[in-house]
Design a protein around this motif. Structure first.
Motif, PDB file in Angstrom:
ATOM      1  N   ILE A   4       0.831  -1.197   0.000  1.00  0.00           N
ATOM      2  CA  ILE A   4       0.000   0.000   0.000  1.00  0.00           C
ATOM      3  C   ILE A   4       0.868   1.251   0.000  1.00  0.00           C
ATOM      4  O   ILE A   4       0.482   2.290  -0.555  1.00  0.00           O
ATOM      5  CB  ILE A   4      -0.955  -0.006   1.212  1.00  0.00           C
ATOM      6  CG1 ILE A   4      -1.970   1.140   1.110  1.00  0.00           C
ATOM      7  CG2 ILE A   4      -0.191   0.059   2.515  1.00  0.00           C
ATOM      8  CD1 ILE A   4      -2.937   1.011  -0.031  1.00  0.00           C
ATOM      9  N   GLY A   5       2.080   1.147   0.572  1.00  0.00           N
ATOM     10  CA  GLY A   5       3.007   2.275   0.535  1.00  0.00           C
ATOM     11  C   GLY A   5       3.445   2.595  -0.878  1.00  0.00           C
ATOM     12  O   GLY A   5       3.565   3.775  -1.248  1.00  0.00           O
ATOM     13  N   ASP A   6       3.670   1.561  -1.697  1.00  0.00           N
ATOM     14  CA  ASP A   6       4.037   1.775  -3.103  1.00  0.00           C
ATOM     15  C   ASP A   6       2.900   2.473  -3.843  1.00  0.00           C
ATOM     16  O   ASP A   6       3.132   3.383  -4.661  1.00  0.00           O
ATOM     17  CB  ASP A   6       4.348   0.436  -3.775  1.00  0.00           C
ATOM     18  CG  ASP A   6       5.546  -0.266  -3.154  1.00  0.00           C
ATOM     19  OD1 ASP A   6       6.485   0.435  -2.730  1.00  0.00           O
ATOM     20  OD2 ASP A   6       5.531  -1.507  -3.093  1.00  0.00           O
ATOM     21  N   VAL A   7       1.689   2.055  -3.572  1.00  0.00           N
ATOM     22  CA  VAL A   7       0.525   2.675  -4.215  1.00  0.00           C
ATOM     23  C   VAL A   7       0.431   4.145  -3.806  1.00  0.00           C
ATOM     24  O   VAL A   7       0.197   5.020  -4.650  1.00  0.00           O
ATOM     25  CB  VAL A   7      -0.769   1.923  -3.828  1.00  0.00           C
ATOM     26  CG1 VAL A   7      -2.006   2.687  -4.304  1.00  0.00           C
ATOM     27  CG2 VAL A   7      -0.760   0.520  -4.407  1.00  0.00           C
ATOM     28  N   SER A  14      -0.657  10.197   0.985  1.00  0.00           N
ATOM     29  CA  SER A  14      -0.154   9.492   2.152  1.00  0.00           C
ATOM     30  C   SER A  14      -0.650   8.053   2.143  1.00  0.00           C
ATOM     31  O   SER A  14      -1.626   7.714   1.455  1.00  0.00           O
ATOM     32  CB  SER A  14      -0.621  10.184   3.434  1.00  0.00           C
ATOM     33  OG  SER A  14      -2.020  10.026   3.592  1.00  0.00           O
ATOM     34  N   ARG A  15      -0.001   7.232   2.956  1.00  0.00           N
ATOM     35  CA  ARG A  15      -0.384   5.832   3.053  1.00  0.00           C
ATOM     36  C   ARG A  15      -1.837   5.699   3.558  1.00  0.00           C
ATOM     37  O   ARG A  15      -2.608   4.891   3.043  1.00  0.00           O
ATOM     38  CB  ARG A  15       0.582   5.118   3.994  1.00  0.00           C
ATOM     39  CG  ARG A  15       0.379   3.619   4.104  1.00  0.00           C
ATOM     40  CD  ARG A  15       1.271   3.050   5.212  1.00  0.00           C
ATOM     41  NE  ARG A  15       1.161   1.614   5.286  1.00  0.00           N
ATOM     42  CZ  ARG A  15       1.984   0.758   4.715  1.00  0.00           C
ATOM     43  NH1 ARG A  15       3.009   1.203   4.017  1.00  0.00           N
ATOM     44  NH2 ARG A  15       1.798  -0.547   4.846  1.00  0.00           N
ATOM     45  N   SER A  16      -2.186   6.514   4.558  1.00  0.00           N
ATOM     46  CA  SER A  16      -3.540   6.429   5.108  1.00  0.00           C
ATOM     47  C   SER A  16      -4.589   6.871   4.091  1.00  0.00           C
ATOM     48  O   SER A  16      -5.663   6.272   3.996  1.00  0.00           O
ATOM     49  CB  SER A  16      -3.645   7.276   6.377  1.00  0.00           C
ATOM     50  OG  SER A  16      -3.360   8.635   6.100  1.00  0.00           O
ATOM     51  N   ALA A  21      -8.987   5.506   0.497  1.00  0.00           N
ATOM     52  CA  ALA A  21      -9.532   5.558  -0.860  1.00  0.00           C
ATOM     53  C   ALA A  21      -9.964   4.169  -1.324  1.00  0.00           C
ATOM     54  O   ALA A  21     -10.968   4.010  -2.027  1.00  0.00           O
ATOM     55  CB  ALA A  21      -8.501   6.143  -1.826  1.00  0.00           C
ATOM     56  N   LEU A  22      -9.192   3.146  -0.925  1.00  0.00           N
ATOM     57  CA  LEU A  22      -9.508   1.782  -1.342  1.00  0.00           C
ATOM     58  C   LEU A  22     -10.604   1.160  -0.492  1.00  0.00           C
ATOM     59  O   LEU A  22     -11.414   0.377  -0.996  1.00  0.00           O
ATOM     60  CB  LEU A  22      -8.250   0.905  -1.276  1.00  0.00           C
ATOM     61  CG  LEU A  22      -7.151   1.265  -2.277  1.00  0.00           C
ATOM     62  CD1 LEU A  22      -5.907   0.418  -2.043  1.00  0.00           C
ATOM     63  CD2 LEU A  22      -7.649   1.086  -3.705  1.00  0.00           C
ATOM     64  N   ARG A  35      -6.748   8.686  -8.756  1.00  0.00           N
ATOM     65  CA  ARG A  35      -5.284   8.538  -8.788  1.00  0.00           C
ATOM     66  C   ARG A  35      -4.847   7.268  -8.083  1.00  0.00           C
ATOM     67  O   ARG A  35      -3.962   6.539  -8.555  1.00  0.00           O
ATOM     68  CB  ARG A  35      -4.622   9.761  -8.150  1.00  0.00           C
ATOM     69  CG  ARG A  35      -4.501  10.942  -9.115  1.00  0.00           C
ATOM     70  CD  ARG A  35      -4.272  12.266  -8.405  1.00  0.00           C
ATOM     71  NE  ARG A  35      -3.291  12.194  -7.323  1.00  0.00           N
ATOM     72  CZ  ARG A  35      -3.219  13.081  -6.340  1.00  0.00           C
ATOM     73  NH1 ARG A  35      -4.098  14.078  -6.297  1.00  0.00           N
ATOM     74  NH2 ARG A  35      -2.300  12.974  -5.406  1.00  0.00           N
ATOM     75  N   VAL A  36      -5.477   6.979  -6.953  1.00  0.00           N
ATOM     76  CA  VAL A  36      -5.140   5.757  -6.224  1.00  0.00           C
ATOM     77  C   VAL A  36      -5.524   4.521  -7.038  1.00  0.00           C
ATOM     78  O   VAL A  36      -4.748   3.565  -7.151  1.00  0.00           O
ATOM     79  CB  VAL A  36      -5.833   5.747  -4.848  1.00  0.00           C
ATOM     80  CG1 VAL A  36      -5.654   4.390  -4.163  1.00  0.00           C
ATOM     81  CG2 VAL A  36      -5.286   6.869  -3.971  1.00  0.00           C
TER      82      VAL A  36
END
Length: 339
Positions: A4-7, A14-16, A21-22, A35-36
């Motif tokens: 998720i960090g790569d995404v 940010s990661r959160s 978003a997902l 974008r996500v």
């Protein structure tokens, strides 16, 4: 392995924010969400189910309890299962299929272990042993099929009573005075398959109201027994001019039986079945039918279940019992009887 960090880095958030978003747990702008999602597709990211369950207390899995019973026609049951699984997939859920004969024990095991977020039950009986377990479970449940007691559960089914009345009325309007109704095997009724007697009782009542003679019989579910039983019925009631089928196996076997007897539809016999349009297509059935709507029922059950899983408002809503109104699909297999 993509994380998720790569995404988040690829989407410039940010990661959160990427996680929200997902998951849809917080309001995220459409532009950021896009974008996500683009980053997910570009990187081929798949959420880790174990990590997601730990972080959100959700497994993103729906349990589906169903059985392929010997006295029911398996292809018809498969349609209901596909309706559930296809909708679950569209909503981001996997499906855990449980087919154990000891349904209440299996249900207790998967609810106690929190293997799923919610459950859909098929093969619902009038007095279903699984329902007390489901009502006591922490996860919500939905039924495709009407039990005797609907309390504490969301229930979805075809209006079988109206289907029976509709079949009789259609034939009566055409001038038929003697009909045969072929239902599911008697074993289905004995174990609590209420949909069988719901349609049959309503059809018998409507036939009496219309002055129509209706011979209601239990059919078979497998060849060659189902073919032999249809031959026997047509021999036993030679003056009957119409055939009503609440039995998918009988419907699938009927073209061969009529061909062997040299009968044509609707010239010699008018026919109405009760099955889905997809079932008619797969088995090349030329008969008019009441749409059984397995895909629609599965979709309704899963959408209601997911609403309860994902929102406080959904969990607080009163339980619902919803019937799909029967629709007659005309394939020109009925006509006025010969005089």
């Amino acid at each position: 392995m993509v994380t998720i960090g790569d995404v988040a880095r690829a989407a410039g958030v940010s990661r959160s924010t990427a996680s929200y978003a997902l998951s849809g747990k917080r309001a995220i702008s459409a532009e950021v969400r896009q974008r996500v999602n683009d980053a997910v597709l570009r990187l081929g990211y798949t959420p880790n189910a174990g990590a997601r369950a730990l972080a959100t207390s959700q497994t993103m899995v729906i349990g589906l309890l169903a059985q392929f019973l010997e006295d029911e026609f398996a292809p018809a049951m498969l349609e209901y299962m596909l309706g559930v699984s296809d909708t679950a997939r569209e909503l981001g859920y996997d499906v855990l299929l449980v087919t154990e004969a000891d349904g209440d024990k299996a249900l207790r095991r998967i609810t106690d272990s929190r293997m799923v977020d919610g459950l859909v039950l098929l093969n619902v009986a009038q007095d279903d042993d699984r329902l007390p377990v489901l009502r006591a479970a922490p996860q919500p449940g939905a039924l495709v099929g009407l039990p005797g007691d609907c309390s504490g559960l969301d229930v979805f089914d075809l209006d079988f009573e109206e289907a029976g009345r509709m079949m009789v009325d259609h034939m009566h309007r055409l001038g038929h005075h003697e009909l045969i109704l072929v239902s599911q095997p008697e074993h289905v009724v004995q174990r609590g398959g209420a949909y069988v007697w719901r349609l049959q009782d309503a059809a018998l009542q409507q036939a009496r109201l219309r002055g129509v003679t209706l011979h209601a019989v239990f059919g078979e579910s497998r060849q060659p027994a189902v073919g032999r039983s249809l031959h026997a019925l047509l021999d036993r009631y030679p003056s009957a001019t119409g055939l009503l089928l609440n039995n998918e196996a009988a419907a699938a076997a009927l073209p061969t039986v009529l061909h062997e007897r040299g009968l044509t539809v609707p010239d010699d016999l008018s026919v109405i079945g009760r099955y889905s349009d997809e079932f008619a297509r797969v088995f090349s059935l030329p008969y008019s039918s009441i749409e059984s709507a397995p895909d629609r029922l599965g979709r309704m059950a899963v959408r209601q279940l997911v609403r309860r899983i994902e929102s406080e408002a959904g969990r607080a809503e009163p339980y619902v019992v919803r019937f799909v109104a029967p629709e007659l699909v005309d394939r020109k297999s009925t006509a006025a009887p010969r005089t």
